[in-house]
Design a protein around this motif. Structure first.
Motif, PDB file in Angstrom:
ATOM      1  N   UNK A  63       6.792   4.585  -4.326  1.00 12.08           N
ATOM      2  CA  UNK A  63       7.433   3.417  -3.708  1.00 12.08           C
ATOM      3  C   UNK A  63       8.678   3.847  -2.940  1.00 12.08           C
ATOM      4  N   UNK A  64       9.510   4.660  -3.551  1.00 10.81           N
ATOM      5  CA  UNK A  64      10.758   5.075  -2.906  1.00 10.81           C
ATOM      6  C   UNK A  64      10.506   5.924  -1.662  1.00 10.81           C
ATOM      7  N   UNK A  65       9.362   6.593  -1.608  1.00  7.40           N
ATOM      8  CA  UNK A  65       9.026   7.427  -0.447  1.00  7.40           C
ATOM      9  C   UNK A  65       8.285   6.652   0.638  1.00  7.40           C
ATOM     10  N   UNK A  66       7.938   5.396   0.373  1.00  2.76           N
ATOM     11  CA  UNK A  66       7.062   4.653   1.268  1.00  2.76           C
ATOM     12  C   UNK A  66       7.802   4.060   2.457  1.00  2.76           C
ATOM     13  N   UNK A  67       7.253   4.259   3.644  1.00  2.24           N
ATOM     14  CA  UNK A  67       7.726   3.545   4.833  1.00  2.24           C
ATOM     15  C   UNK A  67       7.099   2.159   4.820  1.00  2.24           C
ATOM     16  N   UNK A  68       7.897   1.098   4.786  1.00  2.00           N
ATOM     17  CA  UNK A  68       7.328  -0.251   4.688  1.00  2.00           C
ATOM     18  C   UNK A  68       6.408  -0.575   5.871  1.00  2.00           C
ATOM     19  N   UNK A  69       5.305  -1.257   5.558  1.00  2.00           N
ATOM     20  CA  UNK A  69       4.373  -1.685   6.608  1.00  2.00           C
ATOM     21  C   UNK A  69       4.949  -2.846   7.409  1.00  2.00           C
ATOM     22  N   UNK A  70       5.868  -3.590   6.841  1.00  2.00           N
ATOM     23  CA  UNK A  70       6.643  -4.625   7.526  1.00  2.00           C
ATOM     24  C   UNK A  70       7.925  -4.831   6.739  1.00  2.00           C
ATOM     25  N   UNK A  71       8.843  -5.547   7.315  1.00  2.00           N
ATOM     26  CA  UNK A  71      10.142  -5.745   6.685  1.00  2.00           C
ATOM     27  C   UNK A  71      10.409  -7.241   6.533  1.00  2.00           C
ATOM     28  N   UNK A 115       5.719   8.125 -11.543  1.00  2.00           N
ATOM     29  CA  UNK A 115       4.987   8.569 -10.363  1.00  2.00           C
ATOM     30  C   UNK A 115       4.859   7.436  -9.348  1.00  2.00           C
ATOM     31  N   UNK A 116       4.612   6.228  -9.825  1.00  2.00           N
ATOM     32  CA  UNK A 116       4.499   5.083  -8.927  1.00  2.00           C
ATOM     33  C   UNK A 116       5.841   4.787  -8.264  1.00  2.00           C
ATOM     34  N   UNK A 152       0.847  -1.196   0.000  1.00  2.00           N
ATOM     35  CA  UNK A 152       0.000   0.000   0.000  1.00  2.00           C
ATOM     36  C   UNK A 152       0.883   1.247   0.000  1.00  2.00           C
ATOM     37  N   UNK A 153       0.499   2.218  -0.797  1.00  2.00           N
ATOM     38  CA  UNK A 153       1.287   3.443  -0.937  1.00  2.00           C
ATOM     39  C   UNK A 153       0.555   4.613  -0.289  1.00  2.00           C
ATOM     40  N   UNK A 154       1.295   5.395   0.491  1.00  2.00           N
ATOM     41  CA  UNK A 154       0.720   6.594   1.101  1.00  2.00           C
ATOM     42  C   UNK A 154       0.668   7.756   0.115  1.00  2.00           C
ATOM     43  N   UNK A 155       1.659   7.838  -0.744  1.00  2.00           N
ATOM     44  CA  UNK A 155       1.740   8.924  -1.720  1.00  2.00           C
ATOM     45  C   UNK A 155       0.885   8.562  -2.928  1.00  2.00           C
ATOM     46  N   UNK A 156       0.011   9.469  -3.329  1.00  2.00           N
ATOM     47  CA  UNK A 156      -0.888   9.180  -4.440  1.00  2.00           C
ATOM     48  C   UNK A 156      -0.105   9.018  -5.740  1.00  2.00           C
ATOM     49  N   UNK A 157      -0.481   7.990  -6.489  1.00  2.00           N
ATOM     50  CA  UNK A 157       0.171   7.738  -7.774  1.00  2.00           C
ATOM     51  C   UNK A 157      -0.819   7.017  -8.677  1.00  2.00           C
ATOM     52  N   UNK A 158      -0.808   7.370  -9.948  1.00  2.00           N
ATOM     53  CA  UNK A 158      -1.668   6.735 -10.932  1.00  2.00           C
ATOM     54  C   UNK A 158      -0.965   5.543 -11.553  1.00  2.00           C
ATOM     55  N   UNK A 159      -1.684   4.454 -11.717  1.00  2.00           N
ATOM     56  CA  UNK A 159      -1.098   3.226 -12.229  1.00  2.00           C
ATOM     57  C   UNK A 159      -0.525   3.400 -13.630  1.00  2.00           C
ATOM     58  N   UNK A 160      -1.018   4.391 -14.376  1.00  2.00           N
ATOM     59  CA  UNK A 160      -0.557   4.629 -15.740  1.00  2.00           C
ATOM     60  C   UNK A 160       0.809   5.316 -15.781  1.00  2.00           C
ATOM     61  N   UNK A 161       1.216   5.929 -14.676  1.00  2.00           N
ATOM     62  CA  UNK A 161       2.429   6.762 -14.655  1.00  2.00           C
ATOM     63  C   UNK A 161       3.521   6.034 -13.871  1.00  2.00           C
ATOM     64  N   UNK A 162       4.378   5.316 -14.574  1.00  2.00           N
ATOM     65  CA  UNK A 162       5.392   4.497 -13.904  1.00  2.00           C
ATOM     66  C   UNK A 162       6.309   5.342 -13.031  1.00  2.00           C
TER      67      UNK A 162
END
Length: 375
Positions: free
Chosen positions: A130-138, A125-126, A113-123
């Motif tokens: 991903x790079x900004x995401x704090x992992x929900x688990x490791x 942006x996605x 799950x991503x906290x930062x909004x991103x459109x699936x069409x825009x690689x």
């Protein structure tokens, strides 16, 4: 392979049309290098304008994940890398320093799950999300299915290593050599062959399970995972040629049952193919099993494929992939299903256009798998 098993499988396939709402579907079985069953019937749309044949193409959603994972694994193998290679050796901005490609491909990185909004069409942006995401688990803290972000997680390393889109590499290195009518990025010339998808309907009992309770809870991890990245939420969206041609590596492939079953013949080593022994081993070897944080039930994953989870005694908890503990594959939303069994040499695929409401393969396909391995 027992002729009676194939006959029972076909009887179930036909019963699906009589009593389970099937509209159009294909099934394919390969055994030790040969296709021993290829059957399709029904219609490509409810208006009955185009008969469904074995050559009909249809989107298969997450059944894309096995071929996509194989593509990344092959690219890594060609460069002397593999599942144990740290992701950051290829992708420096990946948010988990300790993660290997085995962790990434087996849903252990907590990036569903991503906290930062991103459109699936825009690689791009996605990837930024991903790079900004704090992992929900490791890694080491369990696993949870990455239904949509998986596409970007496999696409980005392929682009970094080859300078090309994953779907292009899949076509050149695996699909074309094997003669597979299966595309991750469908060319316009093939659009007229694609059947129309129809959504499944929810029954009251469907909503009682833990997965659907969580899926319908706003803000839950499950809901967020199936919303990340945004876009392509409805079945109607998947009937748009833009979805077929986008080459989305988690859910965007279009193909035939025969092609998908033949891919799994290659994955189990039953036919000569570009898939090296290292790639085949990675697709087949269990990397994680246990309670899935997203699917809310026990699951088991290799590098890109699913296996049936086992209990403490080593007995299968379910048999979506047949009786062998070594069989693996991947389903797709709505009911498409594919597997390979290295013990028997059998591979199987089923695709359809009348979807079911099920996060794992439903009765229409599982009954055929049971028949196939029944004797």
């Amino acid at each position: 392979m027992s002729p009676s098993a194939l006959g029972e499988l076909l009887a179930i396939f036909e019963e699906n049309f009589r009593s389970r709402g099937e509209l159009g579907a294909s099934v394919s079985v390969w055994w030790r290098g040969e296709e021993i069953l290829s059957h399709g019937q029904g219609w490509c749309e409810k208006e009955r304008q185009r008969p469904w044949t074995t050559q009909t193409l249809v989107p298969v959603y997450s059944a894309t994940k096995g071929p996509s994972a194989a593509t990344l694994l092959l690219v890594l193998d060609e460069r002397g890398m593999g599942p144990e290679t740290p992701v950051r050796e290829v992708w420096p901005g990946f948010p988990l320093a300790e993660a290997s490609f085995a962790h990434l491909l087996s849903h252990q990185c907590g990036l569903a799950a991503l906290d930062q909004k991103a459109q699936i069409w825009d690689h791009a942006e996605v990837i930024a999300a991903v790079e900004a995401q704090a992992p929900a688990w490791r890694p080491g803290q369990g696993h949870g299915y990455h239904p949509r972000t998986f596409g970007a997680l496999v696409e980005e390393p392929v682009r970094r290593l080859t300078g090309r889109r994953l779907g292009e590499v899949w076509r050149e290195k695996i699909a074309a050599p094997l003669g597979l009518e299966f595309w991750i990025g469908l060319p316009e010339s093939e659009w007229p062959r694609v059947a129309r998808l129809y959504p499944g309907k929810a029954a009251a009992e469907d909503m009682q399970g833990g997965f659907y309770r969580e899926f319908n809870a706003p803000g839950s991890l499950v809901r967020r995972a199936f919303d990340s990245p945004r876009g392509l939420r409805s079945v109607q969206d998947m009937n748009d040629p833009a979805a077929w041609s986008a080459g989305l590596a988690a859910m965007g492939s279009v193909g035939t049952a025969s092609a998908l079953a033949k891919f799994y013949q290659a994955a189990i080593g039953a036919i000569e193919s570009p898939l090296t022994e290292n790639v085949r081993r990675a697709l087949a070897q269990v990397r994680i099993s246990g309670d899935d944080k997203v699917l809310i039930q026990p699951t088991a994953f290799s590098c890109g494929c699913q296996l049936d989870p086992l209990d403490a005694a080593g007995t299968k908890l379910r048999q979506l992939y047949g009786p062998s503990t070594r069989a693996f594959g991947h389903p797709g939303a709505g009911g498409s299903h594919a597997l390979g069994d290295p013990d028997s040499g059998i591979s199987f695929a089923y695709v359809m256009n009348q979807m079911e409401l099920s996060v794992l393969p439903g009765r229409k396909s599982v009954a055929m798998v049971d028949a196939l391995f029944g004797d």
